[in-house]
Write a protein that holds these residues in place. Structure first.
Motif, PDB file in Angstrom:
ATOM      1  N   GLN A 175       0.913  -1.360  -0.156  1.00  0.00           N
ATOM      2  CA  GLN A 175       0.096  -0.039   0.238  1.00  0.00           C
ATOM      3  C   GLN A 175       0.944   1.138  -0.113  1.00  0.00           C
ATOM      4  O   GLN A 175       0.133   2.154  -0.347  1.00  0.00           O
ATOM      5  N   ARG A 176       2.144   1.480   0.297  1.00  0.00           N
ATOM      6  CA  ARG A 176       2.744   2.494   0.139  1.00  0.00           C
ATOM      7  C   ARG A 176       3.803   2.181  -0.513  1.00  0.00           C
ATOM      8  O   ARG A 176       5.309   3.213  -0.531  1.00  0.00           O
ATOM      9  N   ALA A 177       3.956   1.605  -1.715  1.00  0.00           N
ATOM     10  CA  ALA A 177       4.573   1.555  -2.777  1.00  0.00           C
ATOM     11  C   ALA A 177       5.707   1.206  -2.560  1.00  0.00           C
ATOM     12  O   ALA A 177       6.819   1.829  -2.744  1.00  0.00           O
ATOM     13  N   LEU A 178       6.213   0.645  -1.016  1.00  0.00           N
ATOM     14  CA  LEU A 178       7.875   0.211  -1.127  1.00  0.00           C
ATOM     15  C   LEU A 178       8.184  -0.852  -1.773  1.00  0.00           C
ATOM     16  O   LEU A 178       7.921  -2.284  -0.804  1.00  0.00           O
ATOM     17  N   ALA A 179       9.089  -1.070  -1.933  1.00  0.00           N
ATOM     18  CA  ALA A 179       9.069  -2.882  -2.863  1.00  0.00           C
ATOM     19  C   ALA A 179      10.103  -3.151  -2.371  1.00  0.00           C
ATOM     20  O   ALA A 179      11.063  -2.971  -1.581  1.00  0.00           O
ATOM     21  N   VAL A 180       9.623  -4.520  -1.847  1.00  0.00           N
ATOM     22  CA  VAL A 180      10.231  -5.707  -1.041  1.00  0.00           C
ATOM     23  C   VAL A 180      10.718  -6.474  -2.166  1.00  0.00           C
ATOM     24  O   VAL A 180      10.895  -7.113  -3.239  1.00  0.00           O
ATOM     25  N   ARG A 181      12.824  -6.521  -1.752  1.00  0.00           N
ATOM     26  CA  ARG A 181      13.754  -7.035  -2.441  1.00  0.00           C
ATOM     27  C   ARG A 181      14.089  -8.146  -1.954  1.00  0.00           C
ATOM     28  O   ARG A 181      14.156  -9.013  -3.008  1.00  0.00           O
ATOM     29  N   ALA A 182      13.914  -8.127  -0.852  1.00  0.00           N
ATOM     30  CA  ALA A 182      13.979  -9.601  -0.307  1.00  0.00           C
ATOM     31  C   ALA A 182      13.117  -9.753   1.175  1.00  0.00           C
ATOM     32  O   ALA A 182      12.945  -9.287   1.904  1.00  0.00           O
ATOM     33  N   TRP A 183      13.035 -11.118   1.274  1.00  0.00           N
ATOM     34  CA  TRP A 183      12.217 -11.022   2.647  1.00  0.00           C
ATOM     35  C   TRP A 183      12.598 -13.053   3.356  1.00  0.00           C
ATOM     36  O   TRP A 183      12.506 -13.503   2.577  1.00  0.00           O
ATOM     37  N   SER A 184      13.280 -12.585   4.422  1.00  0.00           N
ATOM     38  CA  SER A 184      13.670 -13.931   5.011  1.00  0.00           C
ATOM     39  C   SER A 184      13.090 -14.051   5.897  1.00  0.00           C
ATOM     40  O   SER A 184      13.411 -14.167   6.910  1.00  0.00           O
ATOM     41  N   GLY A 185      13.437 -15.629   6.375  1.00  0.00           N
ATOM     42  CA  GLY A 185      12.805 -15.705   7.293  1.00  0.00           C
ATOM     43  C   GLY A 185      13.798 -17.276   8.589  1.00  0.00           C
ATOM     44  O   GLY A 185      14.027 -18.217   7.578  1.00  0.00           O
ATOM     45  N   ILE A 186      13.632 -17.211  10.036  1.00  0.00           N
ATOM     46  CA  ILE A 186      14.248 -18.526  10.120  1.00  0.00           C
ATOM     47  C   ILE A 186      13.026 -18.990  11.371  1.00  0.00           C
ATOM     48  O   ILE A 186      12.824 -17.542  12.229  1.00  0.00           O
ATOM     49  N   ASN A 187      12.653 -19.897  11.703  1.00  0.00           N
ATOM     50  CA  ASN A 187      11.871 -20.299  13.094  1.00  0.00           C
ATOM     51  C   ASN A 187      12.839 -21.663  13.611  1.00  0.00           C
ATOM     52  O   ASN A 187      13.008 -22.567  13.461  1.00  0.00           O
ATOM     53  N   LEU A 188      12.692 -21.299  14.558  1.00  0.00           N
ATOM     54  CA  LEU A 188      13.135 -21.937  15.902  1.00  0.00           C
ATOM     55  C   LEU A 188      11.838 -22.687  16.736  1.00  0.00           C
ATOM     56  O   LEU A 188      11.427 -22.176  17.718  1.00  0.00           O
ATOM     57  N   LEU A 189      12.257 -23.766  16.752  1.00  0.00           N
ATOM     58  CA  LEU A 189      10.965 -24.779  17.806  1.00  0.00           C
ATOM     59  C   LEU A 189      10.994 -25.916  18.160  1.00  0.00           C
ATOM     60  O   LEU A 189      11.762 -26.229  17.287  1.00  0.00           O
ATOM     61  N   GLY A 248      13.302   1.829  -0.731  1.00  0.00           N
ATOM     62  CA  GLY A 248      11.605   3.471  -0.643  1.00  0.00           C
ATOM     63  C   GLY A 248      12.268   4.290  -1.604  1.00  0.00           C
ATOM     64  O   GLY A 248      12.787   4.170  -2.752  1.00  0.00           O
ATOM     65  N   PHE A 249      11.948   5.976  -1.264  1.00  0.00           N
ATOM     66  CA  PHE A 249      12.326   7.095  -1.833  1.00  0.00           C
ATOM     67  C   PHE A 249      13.462   7.301  -2.861  1.00  0.00           C
ATOM     68  O   PHE A 249      14.787   6.858  -2.151  1.00  0.00           O
ATOM     69  N   LEU A 250      12.940   6.867  -4.062  1.00  0.00           N
ATOM     70  CA  LEU A 250      13.859   7.375  -5.001  1.00  0.00           C
ATOM     71  C   LEU A 250      14.641   5.927  -4.753  1.00  0.00           C
ATOM     72  O   LEU A 250      15.810   5.941  -5.182  1.00  0.00           O
ATOM     73  N   GLY A 251      14.492   4.442  -4.687  1.00  0.00           N
ATOM     74  CA  GLY A 251      15.186   3.440  -4.703  1.00  0.00           C
ATOM     75  C   GLY A 251      16.404   3.527  -3.004  1.00  0.00           C
ATOM     76  O   GLY A 251      17.404   2.904  -2.951  1.00  0.00           O
TER      77      GLY A 251
END
Length: 328
Positions: A175-189, A248-251
């Motif tokens: 909605q804020r037009a913030l381009a997501v370049r990468a999304w990584s995650g770790i779960n410890l359980l 963000g704005f202007l890359g």
């Protein structure tokens, strides 16, 4: 009009389990681990004992020589007996078993355990919920049967922690037009889930739902991996980290990092109670087929929006529809 959802006091609990640990002992372990309030297991000892008496051995287990048809018939007979013996108006079947690996051959000779139970639920005339990423009704041999069963069903994979947060954050970026370049995650359980998800096939099935939330909301799946590590010392507690790289704005390059620490069983329990009551009400008013308005509760729902705010709005509208009643 249909009254409010079934009262919690009207619910009767039973099921199938492959473990033999009594519910009373398991509740004491959860209290000792800080999951349940001190003294609660003793306060509800009678209720736990009654539920224990309604639990039957689960299957199929190692060495079980019964065919799929025999297992389905046995499970369906148990469901009918449970409804009859407890004088119930209806029985809702909910899969809360450990995640199973996706079948290597979806068209193979044998059904996975989750699909055996889903089949039995349809045969016994029971609404069905899949709170796990396991196959369940999504097996190609069951999909047409589910469609013509006249029963409501929903799933899959309960959204309780890391993915719940993702379904809130991903729309913010879009909605804020913030381009997501990468999304990584770790779960410890730890606990039973940690042991089950140590299987690469089970972990892959779990991660698929987590990835879908991002892909559906952002329009594509960002770069990045998601890892699930079994840490037995954590017991019933889980820690999840996310690292999000975005422009963000202007890359201008920015990052967001989150940490989620919680107990999945305590997060899941109220959702399971909600879903049992909602699907029972849906069955009462004659709804059938997939219930996309219940997507608020799932990582991989049967249709509907992916963002949590829109899912909640759909759920509120659905609950109002149930209160007012719907023609069969």
């Amino acid at each position: 009009p249909v009254p409010a959802l079934p009262a919690l006091s009207a619910l009767v609990f039973g099921g199938h389990d492959t473990l033999s640990c009594p519910l009373t002992k398991r509740a004491e372990e959860l209290a000792a681990g800080g999951v349940l309030p001190y003294g609660l297991p003793q306060a509800v000892h009678a209720e736990l004992t009654a539920a224990d008496a309604a639990i039957r051995p689960g299957g199929p287990q190692a060495g079980d020589t019964r065919t799929d048809a025999e297992l389905i018939s046995a499970f369906a007979a148990d469901l009918r007996a449970f409804r009859r013996d407890h004088h119930l108006d209806r029985t809702v079947v909910i899969n809360v078993a450990s995640t199973e690996p996706a079948p290597a051959d979806p068209h193979g000779d044998r059904l996975p355990a989750s699909s055996l139970y889903a089949y039995a639920a349809l045969r016994a005339g029971c609404p069905y919920l899949n709170f796990t990423p396991s196959t369940g009704l999504h097996h190609p041999l069951l999909q047409e049967m589910a469609t013509v069963s006249g029963l409501p069903y929903a799933g899959r994979d309960g959204k309780t922690g890391q993915t719940l947060l993702r379904s809130v954050l991903a729309p913010m970026f879009a909605q804020r037009a913030l381009a997501v370049r990468a999304w990584s995650g770790i779960n410890l359980l730890g606990g039973g889930d940690g042991a089950a998800l140590a299987d690469p096939g089970a972990a892959a099935a779990k991660n698929a739902g987590k990835a879908r939330v991002l892909a559906d909301t952002l329009g594509e799946l960002p770069a990045g991996d998601l890892h699930i590590d079994n840490v037995p010392a954590l017991g019933d507690w889980k820690t999840a980290w996310d690292h999000i790289a975005f422009d963000g704005f202007l890359g201008s390059r920015m990052t967001l990092q989150t940490t989620w620490q919680g107990c999945d069983s305590a997060l899941a329990a109220p959702l399971v109670l909600d879903l049992a009551r909602l699907l029972a009400a849906a069955h009462t008013v004659g709804l059938s087929g997939p219930q996309p308005a219940l997507g608020f509760y799932f990582k991989d729902p049967d249709g509907g929006p992916a963002a949590l705010a829109e899912q909640y709005a759909a759920l509120v509208e659905y609950a109002e529809l149930l209160r007012n009643g719907t023609p069969s």
